[in-house]
Design a protein around this motif. Sequence first.
Motif, PDB file in Angstrom:
ATOM      1  N   PHE A  74      11.902  38.802  30.493  1.00 31.85           N
ATOM      2  CA  PHE A  74      13.229  38.973  31.091  1.00 31.85           C
ATOM      3  C   PHE A  74      14.510  39.256  30.269  1.00 31.85           C
ATOM      4  O   PHE A  74      14.077  38.839  28.886  1.00 31.85           O
ATOM      5  N   LYS A  77      21.552  37.044  30.082  1.00 30.28           N
ATOM      6  CA  LYS A  77      22.533  37.235  29.499  1.00 30.28           C
ATOM      7  C   LYS A  77      23.698  36.038  29.310  1.00 30.28           C
ATOM      8  O   LYS A  77      23.061  35.114  29.454  1.00 30.28           O
ATOM      9  N   ILE A  86      19.631  34.810  34.301  1.00 30.63           N
ATOM     10  CA  ILE A  86      19.346  36.115  34.313  1.00 30.63           C
ATOM     11  C   ILE A  86      19.477  37.329  34.512  1.00 30.63           C
ATOM     12  O   ILE A  86      20.250  37.712  35.390  1.00 30.63           O
ATOM     13  N   ALA A  87      18.988  38.025  34.122  1.00 31.03           N
ATOM     14  CA  ALA A  87      20.493  39.807  33.720  1.00 31.03           C
ATOM     15  C   ALA A  87      19.749  40.845  35.004  1.00 31.03           C
ATOM     16  O   ALA A  87      18.442  39.961  35.034  1.00 31.03           O
ATOM     17  N   LYS A  88      20.622  41.127  35.714  1.00 27.93           N
ATOM     18  CA  LYS A  88      20.112  41.987  36.175  1.00 27.93           C
ATOM     19  C   LYS A  88      19.739  43.173  36.072  1.00 27.93           C
ATOM     20  O   LYS A  88      20.341  44.234  34.947  1.00 27.93           O
ATOM     21  N   THR A  89      19.026  43.580  37.049  1.00 32.77           N
ATOM     22  CA  THR A  89      18.699  45.604  37.000  1.00 32.77           C
ATOM     23  C   THR A  89      19.231  46.401  37.862  1.00 32.77           C
ATOM     24  O   THR A  89      18.572  45.476  38.942  1.00 32.77           O
ATOM     25  N   VAL A  91      21.331  45.867  41.880  1.00 26.80           N
ATOM     26  CA  VAL A  91      21.246  45.073  42.112  1.00 26.80           C
ATOM     27  C   VAL A  91      20.719  43.791  42.542  1.00 26.80           C
ATOM     28  O   VAL A  91      21.317  42.831  43.066  1.00 26.80           O
ATOM     29  N   GLN A  92      19.214  43.310  41.517  1.00 29.66           N
ATOM     30  CA  GLN A  92      18.903  42.663  42.057  1.00 29.66           C
ATOM     31  C   GLN A  92      18.779  42.052  40.339  1.00 29.66           C
ATOM     32  O   GLN A  92      18.766  42.572  39.446  1.00 29.66           O
ATOM     33  N   GLY A  93      18.150  40.313  40.722  1.00 28.05           N
ATOM     34  CA  GLY A  93      17.466  39.581  39.664  1.00 28.05           C
ATOM     35  C   GLY A  93      16.125  40.413  38.527  1.00 28.05           C
ATOM     36  O   GLY A  93      15.410  41.076  38.766  1.00 28.05           O
ATOM     37  N   GLN A  94      16.145  40.505  36.802  1.00 28.25           N
ATOM     38  CA  GLN A  94      14.760  40.777  37.046  1.00 28.25           C
ATOM     39  C   GLN A  94      14.077  39.497  36.084  1.00 28.25           C
ATOM     40  O   GLN A  94      14.292  39.335  35.640  1.00 28.25           O
ATOM     41  N   GLU A  96       9.801  40.346  35.140  1.00 26.15           N
ATOM     42  CA  GLU A  96       8.473  41.347  35.171  1.00 26.15           C
ATOM     43  C   GLU A  96       7.347  40.732  34.594  1.00 26.15           C
ATOM     44  O   GLU A  96       7.492  39.442  33.739  1.00 26.15           O
TER      45      GLU A  96
END
Length: 117
Positions: A74, A77, A86-89, A91-94, A96
């Motif tokens: 993840f 930021k 945790i940074a978003k991609t 409109v949702q948090g990411q 993996e």
Amino acid sequence: MTDLVQFPLSNGGSVLVEVDAAHRIAPAGRAADVLDRARASLEDALSGVVGAAEAALHRFRDMDKAPDEVELKFGVKLDVEAGAFIAKTGVQGQLEVKLRWRRDDSIVPEEVEESAE
């Protein structure tokens, strides 16, 4: 536009981090000051993100058929006021997640040859 934020380290040093410029009103004369100081140390700022990673890892390891490998990925930021998140991609948090299982029957035992005397 970006700003620089100075995060103190627990060993007494510090690290500069480039962050997105905050949309806030600055006092007169503040515009030239591009260096903000974070409210928490880098280690303290990351503690919430580390806790989230640990919780996810423990949850996957506690599965009935636990995977042989767990990989969490993840983006993080940093922000002068919010710390780390945790940074978003989009409109949702990411977050993996990759789980891997190896087949139990993939290891073939060696055959033992009996010797006749």
